[in-house]
Design a protein around this motif. Structure first.
Motif, PDB file in Angstrom:
ATOM      1  N   PHE A  46      91.132  60.881  10.474  1.00  0.00           N
ATOM      2  CA  PHE A  46      90.024  61.810  10.708  1.00  0.00           C
ATOM      3  C   PHE A  46      90.553  63.194  11.089  1.00  0.00           C
ATOM      4  O   PHE A  46      90.037  64.215  10.616  1.00  0.00           O
TER       5      PHE A  46
ATOM      6  N   LYS B  91      83.031  60.190  17.569  1.00  0.00           N
ATOM      7  CA  LYS B  91      83.413  59.242  16.524  1.00  0.00           C
ATOM      8  C   LYS B  91      83.855  57.938  17.177  1.00  0.00           C
ATOM      9  O   LYS B  91      84.595  57.943  18.158  1.00  0.00           O
ATOM     10  N   GLY B  92      83.417  56.843  16.610  1.00  0.00           N
ATOM     11  CA  GLY B  92      83.859  55.537  17.087  1.00  0.00           C
ATOM     12  C   GLY B  92      84.575  54.797  15.973  1.00  0.00           C
ATOM     13  O   GLY B  92      84.095  54.761  14.840  1.00  0.00           O
ATOM     14  N   PHE B  93      85.731  54.239  16.297  1.00  0.00           N
ATOM     15  CA  PHE B  93      86.506  53.476  15.319  1.00  0.00           C
ATOM     16  C   PHE B  93      86.701  52.057  15.878  1.00  0.00           C
ATOM     17  O   PHE B  93      87.692  51.784  16.564  1.00  0.00           O
ATOM     18  N   PRO B  94      85.722  51.190  15.627  1.00  0.00           N
ATOM     19  CA  PRO B  94      85.798  49.844  16.217  1.00  0.00           C
ATOM     20  C   PRO B  94      86.812  48.951  15.508  1.00  0.00           C
ATOM     21  O   PRO B  94      87.087  49.128  14.322  1.00  0.00           O
ATOM     22  N   VAL B  95      87.349  47.997  16.272  1.00  0.00           N
ATOM     23  CA  VAL B  95      88.201  46.965  15.688  1.00  0.00           C
ATOM     24  C   VAL B  95      87.305  46.075  14.835  1.00  0.00           C
ATOM     25  O   VAL B  95      86.295  45.568  15.314  1.00  0.00           O
TER      26      VAL B  95
ATOM     27  N   ASP C 185      87.868  55.924  20.376  1.00  0.00           N
ATOM     28  CA  ASP C 185      86.840  56.951  20.241  1.00  0.00           C
ATOM     29  C   ASP C 185      87.460  58.340  20.225  1.00  0.00           C
ATOM     30  O   ASP C 185      88.480  58.580  20.883  1.00  0.00           O
TER      31      ASP C 185
ATOM     32  N   ARG D 110      87.812  49.382  20.604  1.00  0.00           N
ATOM     33  CA  ARG D 110      87.691  50.514  19.686  1.00  0.00           C
ATOM     34  C   ARG D 110      88.535  51.681  20.173  1.00  0.00           C
ATOM     35  O   ARG D 110      89.056  51.672  21.281  1.00  0.00           O
TER      36      ARG D 110
ATOM     37  N   ARG E  47      92.781  55.147  11.544  1.00  0.00           N
ATOM     38  CA  ARG E  47      91.549  55.819  11.092  1.00  0.00           C
ATOM     39  C   ARG E  47      91.292  57.090  11.893  1.00  0.00           C
ATOM     40  O   ARG E  47      90.813  58.094  11.353  1.00  0.00           O
TER      41      ARG E  47
ATOM     42  N   ASN F 242      91.775  64.904   8.046  1.00  0.00           N
ATOM     43  CA  ASN F 242      90.716  65.279   7.109  1.00  0.00           C
ATOM     44  C   ASN F 242      89.749  66.313   7.672  1.00  0.00           C
ATOM     45  O   ASN F 242      88.734  66.621   7.031  1.00  0.00           O
TER      46      ASN F 242
END
Lengths: 157, 111
Positions: free
Chosen positions: B67, B81-85, B95, B93, B63, B70
């Protein structure tokens, strides 16, 4: 029974705007209840560019008085049940840095239950109260005002 | 710790975190970080984790890479931005913190 809200927020512009409005309204209610003495400002942090509508974050606020921030990340639905996580984050590598802001970050699938959970965690944070975190007997983290009964951090995958 | 310099107008960091882990890869540059360099730094961070932590965060890294892809030709400005499990509750996560300036710009726009 739990109800997810605006599940198509990444594909549907209306759902995205409704999600943003949901969090703004919840925020206004929390600040109104707690009182405005800590001069919270919103929004604080964007998604990186105006064209990026990824819900990351979908809401943010900062109190320069408290040196505290709030960031809400709205996630796509995943599995069933409540999907709600939170963590604390320092904006600077050194927490003692005069520019450091301590953030409460909430990451969740938006639902009526997740909104209620978020409110529980936002209230003490917005008020500037000390927050306690400790594991319960099942190993799940709980949070609350220090000295009060802690709230369970709900999470069901 | 990264130096804070007026000459380094573009700063940020990638982080892999949890209640028990904190690893990061930062940048501080005169010119905006390119998308290619962003992917490289993120992969460097991923490769620094042991297999278990890397596996836990496999989707988070995907993810985060997405990002960067994109971001658009002009990249992104300051954001966090945080992309947690998904399905865990221990803060695991990845970040992305763009602290200052621009990041993930297309290469041909940096020259």
């Amino acid at each position: 029974m739990m109800t997810n809200l605006y599940e198509e927020f990444l594909e549907d512009h209306d759902h995205y705007e409704q999600s943003e409005q949901y969090w703004r309204t919840l925020w206004s209610e929390v600040v109104s209840e707690v009182g405005g003495g800590n001069k919270w400002q919103t929004p604080w942090m964007g998604t990186g560019a105006p064209h990026i509508k990824d819900g990351n974050p979908i809401f943010s606020a900062i109190s320069p008085v408290l040196r505290r921030g709030v960031r809400v990340i709205q996630l796509e639905p995943y599995g069933s049940g409540l999907d709600f996580q939170f963590w604390f984050e320092d904006t600077e590598p050194n927490p003692l840095d005069s520019e450091n802001v301590r953030e409460l970050v909430i990451a969740c699938v938006l639902s009526d239950l997740a909104g209620a959970c978020a409110r529980k965690y936002l209230e003490p944070w917005v008020a500037g109260s000390p927050i306690s975190m400790r594991p319960d007997q099942a190993g799940r983290l709980t949070v609350g005002r220090a000295g009060e009964r802690e709230h369970l951090i709900g999470h069901a995958a | 710790m990264m130096p804070k310099s007026v000459d380094l107008e573009h700063r940020g960091r990638f982080q892999a975190q949890s209640n028990y882990l904190e690893e990061s890869e930062g940048w501080a540059r005169k010119d905006p970080l390119t998308a290619t360099d962003g992917h490289h730094l993120l992969t460097t961070l991923e490769n620094r984790l042991d297999e278990k932590e890397r596996t836990i965060r496999e989707d988070c890294f995907k993810r985060a890479h997405r990002f960067i892809d994109n971001a658009g030709p002009g990249g992104v400005g300051p954001t966090s931005k945080g992309f947690p499990v998904r399905g865990r509750n221990d803060g695991s996560r990845v970040d992305i913190d763009v602290k200052k300036g621009l990041a993930f710009v297309r290469e041909d726009l940096t020259t």
